[in-house]
Each structure stands twice: as structure tokens, then as C-alpha cells.
Design a protein around this motif. Structure first.
Motif, PDB file in Angstrom:
ATOM      1  N   GLN A  19     -12.182  -8.206  -5.412  1.00  0.00           N
ATOM      2  CA  GLN A  19     -10.864  -7.585  -5.511  1.00  0.00           C
ATOM      3  C   GLN A  19      -9.771  -8.581  -5.113  1.00  0.00           C
ATOM      4  OE1 GLN A  19     -10.500  -4.422  -6.635  1.00  0.00           O
ATOM      5  NE2 GLN A  19     -12.722  -4.179  -6.815  1.00  0.00           N
ATOM      6  N   ASP A  20      -8.601  -8.398  -5.675  1.00  0.00           N
ATOM      7  CA  ASP A  20      -7.479  -9.283  -5.354  1.00  0.00           C
ATOM      8  C   ASP A  20      -6.851  -8.934  -4.013  1.00  0.00           C
ATOM      9  OD1 ASP A  20      -7.803 -10.653  -7.715  1.00  0.00           O
ATOM     10  OD2 ASP A  20      -6.481  -9.285  -8.823  1.00  0.00           O
ATOM     11  N   LYS A  21      -6.819  -7.640  -3.695  1.00  0.00           N
ATOM     12  CA  LYS A  21      -6.195  -7.201  -2.448  1.00  0.00           C
ATOM     13  C   LYS A  21      -6.736  -5.836  -2.056  1.00  0.00           C
ATOM     14  CE  LYS A  21      -2.222  -5.142  -4.843  1.00  0.00           C
ATOM     15  NZ  LYS A  21      -0.758  -5.098  -4.949  1.00  0.00           N
ATOM     16  N   ILE A  22      -6.461  -5.462  -0.822  1.00  0.00           N
ATOM     17  CA  ILE A  22      -6.849  -4.137  -0.348  1.00  0.00           C
ATOM     18  C   ILE A  22      -5.814  -3.135  -0.848  1.00  0.00           C
ATOM     19  CG2 ILE A  22      -7.147  -2.693   1.696  1.00  0.00           C
ATOM     20  CD1 ILE A  22      -8.070  -5.148   3.208  1.00  0.00           C
ATOM     21  N   SER A  23      -6.293  -2.066  -1.493  1.00  0.00           N
ATOM     22  CA  SER A  23      -5.376  -1.051  -2.020  1.00  0.00           C
ATOM     23  C   SER A  23      -5.925   0.334  -1.718  1.00  0.00           C
ATOM     24  CB  SER A  23      -5.206  -1.227  -3.533  1.00  0.00           C
ATOM     25  OG  SER A  23      -6.440  -0.984  -4.188  1.00  0.00           O
ATOM     26  N   GLN A  24      -5.100   1.338  -1.961  1.00  0.00           N
ATOM     27  CA  GLN A  24      -5.507   2.723  -1.725  1.00  0.00           C
ATOM     28  C   GLN A  24      -6.731   3.080  -2.557  1.00  0.00           C
ATOM     29  OE1 GLN A  24      -4.436   5.034   0.398  1.00  0.00           O
ATOM     30  NE2 GLN A  24      -5.885   6.554  -0.378  1.00  0.00           N
ATOM     31  N   SER A  25      -6.810   2.559  -3.761  1.00  0.00           N
ATOM     32  CA  SER A  25      -7.913   2.922  -4.659  1.00  0.00           C
ATOM     33  C   SER A  25      -9.227   2.263  -4.249  1.00  0.00           C
ATOM     34  CB  SER A  25      -7.556   2.538  -6.103  1.00  0.00           C
ATOM     35  OG  SER A  25      -7.277   1.143  -6.181  1.00  0.00           O
ATOM     36  N   ASN A  26      -9.191   0.948  -3.973  1.00  0.00           N
ATOM     37  CA  ASN A  26     -10.472   0.286  -3.695  1.00  0.00           C
ATOM     38  C   ASN A  26     -10.949   0.457  -2.255  1.00  0.00           C
ATOM     39  OD1 ASN A  26      -9.073  -1.660  -2.105  1.00  0.00           O
ATOM     40  ND2 ASN A  26      -8.846  -3.035  -3.871  1.00  0.00           N
ATOM     41  N   ILE A  27     -10.058   0.924  -1.350  1.00  0.00           N
ATOM     42  CA  ILE A  27     -10.468   1.085   0.037  1.00  0.00           C
ATOM     43  C   ILE A  27     -11.312   2.336   0.230  1.00  0.00           C
ATOM     44  CG2 ILE A  27      -8.524   2.481   0.859  1.00  0.00           C
ATOM     45  CD1 ILE A  27     -10.098  -0.434   2.730  1.00  0.00           C
ATOM     46  N   GLN A  28     -11.137   3.333  -0.662  1.00  0.00           N
ATOM     47  CA  GLN A  28     -11.820   4.606  -0.456  1.00  0.00           C
ATOM     48  C   GLN A  28     -13.344   4.486  -0.570  1.00  0.00           C
ATOM     49  OE1 GLN A  28     -10.389   7.304   0.773  1.00  0.00           O
ATOM     50  NE2 GLN A  28      -8.526   6.035   0.820  1.00  0.00           N
ATOM     51  N   GLU A  63      -1.454  -6.955   5.507  1.00  0.00           N
ATOM     52  CA  GLU A  63      -1.062  -7.927   4.495  1.00  0.00           C
ATOM     53  C   GLU A  63      -2.202  -8.925   4.336  1.00  0.00           C
ATOM     54  OE1 GLU A  63       2.555  -9.819   5.446  1.00  0.00           O
ATOM     55  OE2 GLU A  63       3.725  -7.970   5.536  1.00  0.00           O
ATOM     56  N   VAL A  64      -2.589  -9.151   3.092  1.00  0.00           N
ATOM     57  CA  VAL A  64      -3.702 -10.064   2.837  1.00  0.00           C
ATOM     58  C   VAL A  64      -3.249 -11.497   3.101  1.00  0.00           C
ATOM     59  CG1 VAL A  64      -5.344 -10.907   1.150  1.00  0.00           C
ATOM     60  CG2 VAL A  64      -4.700  -8.489   1.165  1.00  0.00           C
ATOM     61  N   ILE A  65      -3.923 -12.143   4.038  1.00  0.00           N
ATOM     62  CA  ILE A  65      -3.576 -13.511   4.409  1.00  0.00           C
ATOM     63  C   ILE A  65      -4.061 -14.463   3.323  1.00  0.00           C
ATOM     64  CG2 ILE A  65      -3.886 -15.288   6.173  1.00  0.00           C
ATOM     65  CD1 ILE A  65      -4.518 -12.980   8.131  1.00  0.00           C
ATOM     66  N   ALA A  66      -3.258 -15.471   3.029  1.00  0.00           N
ATOM     67  CA  ALA A  66      -3.634 -16.450   2.005  1.00  0.00           C
ATOM     68  C   ALA A  66      -4.960 -17.115   2.369  1.00  0.00           C
ATOM     69  CB  ALA A  66      -2.536 -17.502   1.870  1.00  0.00           C
ATOM     70  N   GLY A  67      -5.871 -17.177   1.412  1.00  0.00           N
ATOM     71  CA  GLY A  67      -7.154 -17.826   1.640  1.00  0.00           C
ATOM     72  C   GLY A  67      -8.210 -16.912   2.226  1.00  0.00           C
ATOM     73  N   VAL A  68      -7.856 -15.661   2.539  1.00  0.00           N
ATOM     74  CA  VAL A  68      -8.818 -14.706   3.102  1.00  0.00           C
ATOM     75  C   VAL A  68      -9.072 -13.608   2.080  1.00  0.00           C
ATOM     76  CG1 VAL A  68      -9.264 -13.053   4.951  1.00  0.00           C
ATOM     77  CG2 VAL A  68      -8.018 -15.175   5.436  1.00  0.00           C
ATOM     78  N   ARG A  69     -10.335 -13.395   1.743  1.00  0.00           N
ATOM     79  CA  ARG A  69     -10.684 -12.374   0.762  1.00  0.00           C
ATOM     80  C   ARG A  69     -10.481 -10.977   1.355  1.00  0.00           C
ATOM     81  NH1 ARG A  69     -15.747 -15.071   0.486  1.00  0.00           N
ATOM     82  NH2 ARG A  69     -16.682 -13.065   1.083  1.00  0.00           N
ATOM     83  N   PRO A  70     -10.208  -9.981   0.517  1.00  0.00           N
ATOM     84  CA  PRO A  70     -10.024  -8.605   1.011  1.00  0.00           C
ATOM     85  C   PRO A  70     -11.215  -8.088   1.814  1.00  0.00           C
ATOM     86  CG  PRO A  70      -9.226  -8.776  -1.229  1.00  0.00           C
ATOM     87  CD  PRO A  70      -9.886 -10.090  -0.920  1.00  0.00           C
ATOM     88  N   ASP A  71     -12.442  -8.393   1.366  1.00  0.00           N
ATOM     89  CA  ASP A  71     -13.611  -7.904   2.102  1.00  0.00           C
ATOM     90  C   ASP A  71     -13.685  -8.534   3.490  1.00  0.00           C
ATOM     91  OD1 ASP A  71     -14.197 -10.311   0.636  1.00  0.00           O
ATOM     92  OD2 ASP A  71     -16.298 -10.077   1.218  1.00  0.00           O
ATOM     93  N   GLN A  72     -13.286  -9.808   3.609  1.00  0.00           N
ATOM     94  CA  GLN A  72     -13.287 -10.468   4.912  1.00  0.00           C
ATOM     95  C   GLN A  72     -12.238  -9.850   5.834  1.00  0.00           C
ATOM     96  OE1 GLN A  72     -12.585 -14.469   3.550  1.00  0.00           O
ATOM     97  NE2 GLN A  72     -14.764 -14.998   3.588  1.00  0.00           N
ATOM     98  N   GLN A  73     -11.094  -9.530   5.270  1.00  0.00           N
ATOM     99  CA  GLN A  73     -10.046  -8.920   6.083  1.00  0.00           C
ATOM    100  C   GLN A  73     -10.451  -7.512   6.517  1.00  0.00           C
ATOM    101  OE1 GLN A  73      -6.247  -9.798   4.694  1.00  0.00           O
ATOM    102  NE2 GLN A  73      -5.142  -8.507   6.132  1.00  0.00           N
TER     103      GLN A  73
END
Length: 486
Positions: A19-28, A63-73
Motif C-alpha cells: 500500500q502507498d499509505k495508511i487509509s480508512q479503507s486499508n486499515i480495517q 503521517e507516513v514518514i518518507a522511506g517507511v512503509r505503511p505496514d512498518q508504521q
């Protein structure tokens, strides 16, 4: 410990990979997996609801930090919340300004309360606090004898008056003895019941009123899951406790008790029992436990285990031998035995980042290979242990060792060959380089500490050379411990 929970949580991270970022849809989807993981771990339902709510709120606002994947965050957010739920920081035992510090142990029968009393006494003795244990369980057959036996095993005295005396009077006189003989700590082992009843609570209340303990610790069985949290809350409300000791945590792959006790009862977990041996007690650190649950290892606990077993002077001598390529089978055997003293191979490997995915078959294979090595080394003469080159050039010696250990000559030949390679590589490690390790101890061990395949060395361990960087500290006595070469 926490194996099932860790596997389930990993499934949650996979929902966010790519995923590109954490969102309401993919977090569920990820939250649904986390919720299922916690419920299957027998975490209290209210704790699960609050946990999911907090994680969702933090994840959506992150906020997604540059260089950190959404799953890592997302893992970082879950880690922070796990630490929060379990209490944030370690809560050490109180140390009274005017000794002795009085510790009252409470709990139901079958939770390991008497053994936990001895474990705590040994833990305190290791940090130079003198202890006296007091046996007040006059109801359970052989409870007093059990504590006396454990006391002899760990060299801690036990005050007891037999099974006919009044428990309250035993406790009072035990504290007086501890004060008269200037013990730092008095630990009182009390009687339990199969379930909470009025008689047990009344007796505990009387003992507490008479001895005025600085700490009242409830010993609870981690195998009971969220019921351990409810039990802790009941004791806290009726007696007033200052903390809990979770026992049998090594046998509970779910871990619900550790995640529920603090939030439900308000009482911190101060120690955890991680084995049957009297040495198997660890201070509870929420951040380290969260790291283990998420499969990140626990290097700090590993280092502390090593410090208890390795002597700094011996480590320095071993360092010199490694650098000079004079490390022999006698040294190797000593290291194997010290490794055994630290616990099971599986338990140690799970503290190392990157090693949490080893299967039980791979761990068993590693244990078997270590036993094979020890058996073959025990069949060597002292001269052969000190000079492995003798074995490399003498088939008759290898045949004799094979016959004495019950293995084949080819097994002995492989041990000698692998040992010579390892000695050469250890010398290079000590000089700052860390080439890839070949198979060790007969197939299946790519890393000398790991079982099951040619796994890469975990990040952060490259260039590690045992005690090379250990700073020599002023010694109080010759038993001062240091971190040696594993």
C-alpha cells in the motif's frame, strides 16, 4: 510464548504491504486481524475494544514518514499501544529505607507460589540483597518441606515453625528474625486455596496487618488467560496488592494474561516466570515483551542472561584465544555448557532479532546437534581437546572417539573439520570481518547459534566479536560478571 499471537499479528501486517499509505479503507482489514489475534490470545474483551480503538485513532492520524512503509508504521503504532497496555515501564520492587523490606506472597494453589518465592529470593541474592524466606503455608502437605528444600538449593535460609503453628504468628516471628539478623529482605510464603474463599482472605488480611509488608505480590498462572486479570483485580480490591508475578508464561503461547492484568486490575506485573528452574524468573519490561510479541527479539534480556553466566576475566582470556586461533575443544565445551545454563536453545534464539521464525523441528535439530557435539568432545582425551589438529591427522583417534560417543567416524571427522573452519572464522570476526558462516555442527545450522538452514546473520550482529568491546569495570569481588563469547 506468544507464538500464536505473533503469527496472527504478522497476518495483519500483510494486509498493508504494497500500500502507498495508511487509509480508512486499508486499515480495517489489518485491524480485523489484530482484533482476532487478541481475542484468540484470550485477552480481556474490554481491553481488546480499547486497544483497537486507540490503534485505529493513531493509525488514521499518522503521517507516513518518507522511506517507511505503511505496514512498518502500523507495526510501530501497535508496538506503542502494546507497551501502553502492559504498563509502559518496569516497576521494580520497593526497597525499604529501614531494612528488612517485607514481601508478602499471595495466590491460589497450583500457581507456583512457593517456587516463585524461591525464584524471587534467588533473583534478589544475585543483586547482593540478603533474603530470609518464611514458610506460613501450614495447610498444603509438604509445602514447608518444599520451601526448605528450595532454600537449600539456592543457599537462602528459611524460617519455619512446623505445620501446627499459627500462620500469623509464624509471619510475625519470621519478620522479627529477619530484623534481628539484619536481612535486607524477608519474603513470606502464604497458603493458597483452590479458589478464593473468605478464610483465605481473612488470614491474608491478618498477616498483612501484623507484618505491614512493603510489597504484596500476587502470583497468578498465565495459563488462565484473562481470568488471571480478573483474579488480580479481586485480590487488589479485597486485600490490596502492589504487583503481580505471572508464572508459566513459557507454557502459554497465547499471552492474554500479560496483556490484560495491568489494564483490568491496575496492578503492575513485576516479574514473569519463564520456566520450571529456580533461575527462571525475569523482571517484567513492557517494551521488551512487546518486542517479543511482534517478533523483534529481545537483545537486552539476552545480554542480561549472558552477564549472569559469563565471567569478565574468562571472557577476556577467551577473546585472546580466539584472536590467536588457539580456541580449542575444551573452550568450546565450556561455551556449550554456559549456553545451556542460559536456558533452552529455542528460548535463547527467540531473543535474537530475525530468529523468531525458526520452527520447532529446526530448534529440535539444533538441540540434537549440540548434544552430539558434546558427546563426541567428552570422548576425547585432554590432549586431543587442546590440540584438534591431532584428530585431523589421525583416523584411529577419530574411530576411537566415534566408538566411545556412539556415533560414526564420519560424524567425528565433520565435527573436527567444522571446528577448524569455525576457529578460523572466529579469528577473522575478532579482527573486524564477518564472512558468511558455513554449515556448523553437522548439517542444518547456518549460524553457529541457529538451527535449521543457512539463514543470514541477523541485522545488528555483523561484526560481533563477543567480549571485545566490553569495558573492564572495577570489581567488587572475583565473582563480578561480564558478557563473554557465545
Amino acid at each position: 510464548m506468544f507464538d500464536a499471537l505473533a503469527d496472527r499479528l504478522e497476518a495483519a501486517w500483510k494486509k498493508l504491504r504494497g500500500q502507498d499509505k495508511i487509509s480508512q479503507s486499508n486499515i480495517q482489514d489489518a485491524l480485523r486481524e489484530v482484533r482476532r489475534a487478541l481475542l484468540e490470545a484470550d485477552v480481556n474483551l474490554q481491553v481488546v475494544k480499547e486497544f483497537i480503538s486507540e490503534v485505529e485513532a493513531k493509525a488514521q492520524g499518522a503521517e507516513v514518514i518518507a522511506g517507511v512503509r505503511p505496514d512498518q508504521q502500523f507495526i510501530k503504532i501497535v508496538y506503542d499501544e502494546l507497551v501502553q497496555v502492559m504498563g509502559e515501564t518496569n516497576v521494580p520492587l520497593v526497597q525499604a529505607q529501614n531494612p528488612p523490606t517485607i514481601v508478602l506472597m499471595a495466590g491460589l494453589q497450583g500457581t507456583g507460589k512457593t517456587t516463585a518465592t524461591a525464584k524471587l529470593a534467588l533473583h534478589l541474592r544475585k543483586i547482593d540483597r540478603t533474603c530470609l524466606m518464611v514458610a506460613t503455608d501450614v495447610y498444603r502437605p509438604a509445602a514447608i518441606e518444599q520451601l526448605v528444600t528450595l532454600g537449600k538449593q539456592i543457599d537462602v535460609p528459611v524460617f519455619e515453625m512446623g505445620s501446627d503453628a499459627d500462620p500469623v504468628e509464624i509471619a510475625r516471628l519470621g519478620v522479627e528474625r529477619g530484623r534481628a539478623e539484619k536481612f535486607d529482605t524477608v519474603i513470606i510464603d502464604t497458603a493458597g486455596r483452590l479458589q478464593i474463599d473468605a478464610d483465605m482472605m481473612a488470614e491474608l488480611a491478618r498477616i498483612k496487618e501484623v507484618v505491614q509488608p512493603h510489597e504484596t505480590l500476587l502470583v497468578v498462572d498465565a495459563m488462565t488467560g484473562q481470568e488471571a486479570a480478573n483474579l488480580t483485580r479481586t485480590f487488589h480490591e479485597q486485600i490490596g496488592i502492589t504487583g503481580a508475578i505471572l508464572t508459566k508464561l513459557d507454557g502459554d503461547s497465547r499471552g492474554g494474561a500479560a496483556l490484560s492484568v495491568r489494564r483490568i486490575s491496575g496492578a503492575p506485573i513485576k516479574f514473569v516466570g519463564v520456566g520450571e528452574k529456580v533461575e527462571a524468573l525475569q523482571p517484567f519490561y513492557p517494551d521488551r515483551m512487546a518486542s517479543r510479541i511482534l517478533g523483534m527479539g529481545d537483545v537486552l534480556t539476552l545480554v542480561e542472561k549472558a552477564q549472569e553466566e559469563f565471567d569478565l576475566a574468562d571472557a577476556e582470556k577467551m577473546q585472546e584465544k580466539i584472536l590467536a586461533a588457539k580456541f580449542d575443544f575444551t573452550d568450546f565445551l565450556k561455551q556449550l555448557r554456559l549456553l545451556k545454563n542460559m536456558g533452552s536453545l529455542g528460548g535463547i534464539l527467540k531473543l535474537i532479532p530475525g530468529m523468531n521464525k525458526l520452527s520447532s523441528d529446526q530448534l529440535q535439530q539444533g538441540e540434537t546437534q549440540l548434544k552430539r557435539c558434546e558427546a563426541m568432545i567428552n570422548s576425547m582425551t585432554q590432549e586431543e581437546r587442546k590440540n584438534p589438529d591431532l584428530l585431523a591427522s589421525s583416523p584411529s583417534r577419530r574411530r576411537r572417539i566415534a566408538g566411545g560417543s556412539g556415533y560414526k567416524e564420519a560424524d567425528v571427522s565433520k565435527l573436527v573439520s567444522d571446528f577448524q573452519k569455525m576457529r578460523s572464522l572466529m579469528q577473522q570476526m575478532g579482527q573486524g570481518s564477518f564472512p558468511g558462516m558455513p554449515g556448523m555442527f553437522g548439517g542444518g545450522m547456518g549460524n553457529p547459534l541457529a538451527a535449521g538452514g543457512n539463514r543470514p546473520t541477523p541485522p545488528g550482529w555483523r561484526g560481533y566479536s563477543g567480549g571485545a568491546s566490553a569495558k573492564k569495570k572495577p570489581k567488587k569481588d572475583k565473582k563480578k560478571k561480564g558478557f563473554g563469547t557465545l
